[in-house]
Write a protein that holds these residues in place. Structure first.
Motif, PDB file in Angstrom:
ATOM      1  N   ILE A 146       9.626   9.870  -9.554  1.00 19.88           N
ATOM      2  CA  ILE A 146       9.907   9.511 -10.945  1.00 19.88           C
ATOM      3  C   ILE A 146      11.402   9.404 -11.197  1.00 19.88           C
ATOM      4  O   ILE A 146      11.845   8.700 -12.091  1.00 19.88           O
ATOM      5  N   GLN A 147      12.192  10.112 -10.368  1.00 18.94           N
ATOM      6  CA  GLN A 147      13.647  10.027 -10.539  1.00 18.94           C
ATOM      7  C   GLN A 147      14.181   8.629 -10.249  1.00 18.94           C
ATOM      8  O   GLN A 147      15.123   8.172 -10.876  1.00 18.94           O
ATOM      9  N   ILE A 148      13.558   7.988  -9.275  1.00 16.73           N
ATOM     10  CA  ILE A 148      14.052   6.662  -8.885  1.00 16.73           C
ATOM     11  C   ILE A 148      13.457   5.573  -9.760  1.00 16.73           C
ATOM     12  O   ILE A 148      14.116   4.592 -10.099  1.00 16.73           O
ATOM     13  N   PHE A 216      11.655   4.171  -2.157  1.00 14.11           N
ATOM     14  CA  PHE A 216      11.160   4.272  -3.534  1.00 14.11           C
ATOM     15  C   PHE A 216       9.639   4.213  -3.608  1.00 14.11           C
ATOM     16  O   PHE A 216       9.047   4.462  -4.646  1.00 14.11           O
ATOM     17  N   GLU A 217       8.999   3.879  -2.489  1.00 15.19           N
ATOM     18  CA  GLU A 217       7.544   3.731  -2.516  1.00 15.19           C
ATOM     19  C   GLU A 217       6.920   4.099  -1.179  1.00 15.19           C
ATOM     20  O   GLU A 217       7.396   3.659  -0.132  1.00 15.19           O
ATOM     21  N   TYR A 218       5.892   4.909  -1.249  1.00 16.22           N
ATOM     22  CA  TYR A 218       5.062   5.124  -0.066  1.00 16.22           C
ATOM     23  C   TYR A 218       3.670   4.701  -0.458  1.00 16.22           C
ATOM     24  O   TYR A 218       3.145   5.174  -1.478  1.00 16.22           O
ATOM     25  N   SER A 219       3.076   3.782   0.283  1.00 14.40           N
ATOM     26  CA  SER A 219       1.753   3.319  -0.120  1.00 14.40           C
ATOM     27  C   SER A 219       0.827   3.100   1.058  1.00 14.40           C
ATOM     28  O   SER A 219       1.270   2.852   2.178  1.00 14.40           O
ATOM     29  N   ILE A 220      -0.444   3.232   0.756  1.00 15.86           N
ATOM     30  CA  ILE A 220      -1.490   2.944   1.738  1.00 15.86           C
ATOM     31  C   ILE A 220      -2.410   1.930   1.073  1.00 15.86           C
ATOM     32  O   ILE A 220      -3.063   2.235   0.073  1.00 15.86           O
ATOM     33  N   VAL A 221      -2.419   0.725   1.622  1.00 15.36           N
ATOM     34  CA  VAL A 221      -3.219  -0.337   1.033  1.00 15.36           C
ATOM     35  C   VAL A 221      -4.363  -0.677   1.978  1.00 15.36           C
ATOM     36  O   VAL A 221      -4.143  -1.035   3.130  1.00 15.36           O
ATOM     37  N   THR A 222      -5.574  -0.520   1.470  1.00 18.58           N
ATOM     38  CA  THR A 222      -6.769  -0.740   2.282  1.00 18.58           C
ATOM     39  C   THR A 222      -7.385  -2.085   1.915  1.00 18.58           C
ATOM     40  O   THR A 222      -7.749  -2.310   0.754  1.00 18.58           O
ATOM     41  N   HIS A 223      -7.485  -2.967   2.903  1.00 19.54           N
ATOM     42  CA  HIS A 223      -7.930  -4.338   2.653  1.00 19.54           C
ATOM     43  C   HIS A 223      -9.353  -4.576   3.137  1.00 19.54           C
ATOM     44  O   HIS A 223      -9.719  -4.138   4.234  1.00 19.54           O
ATOM     45  N   ARG A 224     -10.121  -5.309   2.368  1.00 22.49           N
ATOM     46  CA  ARG A 224     -11.396  -5.832   2.872  1.00 22.49           C
ATOM     47  C   ARG A 224     -11.092  -6.748   4.036  1.00 22.49           C
ATOM     48  O   ARG A 224     -10.096  -7.462   4.034  1.00 22.49           O
ATOM     49  N   CYS A 225     -11.967  -6.780   5.025  1.00 20.80           N
ATOM     50  CA  CYS A 225     -11.626  -7.497   6.244  1.00 20.80           C
ATOM     51  C   CYS A 225     -11.490  -9.004   6.022  1.00 20.80           C
ATOM     52  O   CYS A 225     -10.651  -9.655   6.631  1.00 20.80           O
ATOM     53  N   GLU A 226     -12.264  -9.584   5.083  1.00 20.69           N
ATOM     54  CA  GLU A 226     -12.157 -11.039   4.870  1.00 20.69           C
ATOM     55  C   GLU A 226     -10.782 -11.399   4.333  1.00 20.69           C
ATOM     56  O   GLU A 226     -10.277 -12.495   4.552  1.00 20.69           O
TER      57      GLU A 226
END
Lengths: 236, 236
Positions: A146-148, A216-226
């Motif tokens: 939140i600081q950034i 500023f961001e750490y993310s895990i994005v899970t995609h449908r295979c199509e």
DNA sequence: TAGTGGTCTAGACCACCGG
DNA sequence: CGGTGGTCTAGACCACTAA
């Protein structure tokens, strides 16, 4: 506008528009220098951008040639060499978000390590399901200090968070380190992504940095295979 | 040895060896120029390589800093920014190959398009199951024009084909265009990779190019999910 | 304002390719 | 051999940051 960016944009457009055809030899660097009224180093820098994008090949001693790849792959390449959020990647489509979680928490050990903050500091935890043209595409789990990134409100989460960061906060996003892996759908994904049991999923785990080097961001994005397709160009 | 490669190797080693610590500011470009007795442009080029590898961050107006990432990720990054075959990626491990198919065929439409050869031309078709330290890792399906890669014998397939191309044929491998996707294991993979039904698999489809711009390899490499991890650095 | 990195130049010299 | 791209320099000027 920088000269080498101008030149590389111009030549990229000439390739896309078919003014330079596949396998065609480009004018000698000397002539390109004259055409754009620039020095050799500047033209070289412009051409090297297009080589890195996979659009050109240079052969020392013979010349510079347009790589012979089909237009669809070429567009994919151009898109993939840039780091964009889902919203701007699918700029001509309808991108919507369902917010599953939006709170401020203390990061666990893993998150604090990725973002280089203390476990006592506060970070946003945002979990969104994002759809493209009405079809569920990804689950996005995201942590930001939140600081950034101060002042983030729920309303920003329905659109592009990157736009908030760049246009409202005037911060510059520079790069991201990504790790791509694969897994089998769990009950959580079956429920929220509307996939079937045992469906394969693509995962992009990412730490993104501002141009001052702060994570500023750490993310895990899970995609449908199509929906999952990543293009890269690698060099030896 | 090129000056900018020397400088970037030297600084990379200083980062790995902890002589330059995370978040530490590097000497001013001016001082680095003096240290290596080079011009500003050359030092800039050397540092930009390390920025592209994700090891450094530059801030205009303040300086150049070592990115604060943990050592494991850092090594992963360094390995991923290079384009290597399985054999040299796992240089300290035992890489073995089982040859399922080795023949010369006429390419179908897709393959001829990727390799830019005619459907009447001949290409090798090679299918190998490759294991690392005795564990099945990937199925590799590979097509190469015999005109570009002449004299390939079955014995070469047990080791590194890239080594044959570079050391025996003296060709230079330059780059590859990769597409990463995900799928569910079919009976074929269940049999040859020793995976279970419904296991997710990672696929890297690749067209690789020599430094003269010729496409010399089209391959589809199917990875077991435990073995599958791709790292990249992307820039905005 | 001083100090940083970024861009750009004009030209020297080298490595490589093809005829 | 001439023509190509690759490296490197010395220095000018600009854009940005921080004190």
């Amino acid at each position: 506008m920088l000269k080498y960016v101008e030149i590389s944009n111009d030549i990229r457009n000439k390739i896309i528009d078919g003014i330079y055809l596949p396998n065609e030899k480009l004018p000698y660097e000397k002539d390109i220098c004259d055409e754009y009224n620039s020095s050799k180093m500047t033209v070289k820098k412009a051409l090297d951008i297009l080589v890195a994008e996979g659009l050109l090949v240079k052969r020392r001693g013979s010349g510079t040639f347009v790589k012979d790849i089909n237009p669809k792959e070429r567009d994919n390449l151009i898109a993939s060499t840039q780091f964009r959020g889902l919203s701007s990647f699918y700029a001509n489509h309808k991108v919507e978000s369902i917010i599953l979680t939006y709170k401020v928490i203390n990061p666990d050990k893993n998150i604090s390590k990725k973002l280089l903050v203390n476990e006592e500091d506060f970070v946003y935890q945002i979990i969104r399901v994002r759809s493209v043209d009405g079809v569920y595409a990804v689950i996005e789990e995201m942590y930001m200090p939140i600081q950034i990134i101060p002042g983030l409100k729920k309303k920003h989460l329905y659109g592009s968070i990157y736009e908030y960061i760049e246009r409202i906060l005037k911060l510059k996003i520079q790069s991201a380190h990504r790790t791509i892996t694969v897994k089998k759908a769990t009950d959580y994904e079956i429920k929220h992504l509307n996939v079937k049991e045992n469906d394969p999923l693509g995962i992009i785990e990412q730490v993104a940095y501002l141009d001052n080097g702060q994570a500023f961001e750490y993310s895990i994005v899970t995609h449908r295979c199509e929906e999952f397709k990543v293009n890269t160009v690698v060099f030896r």
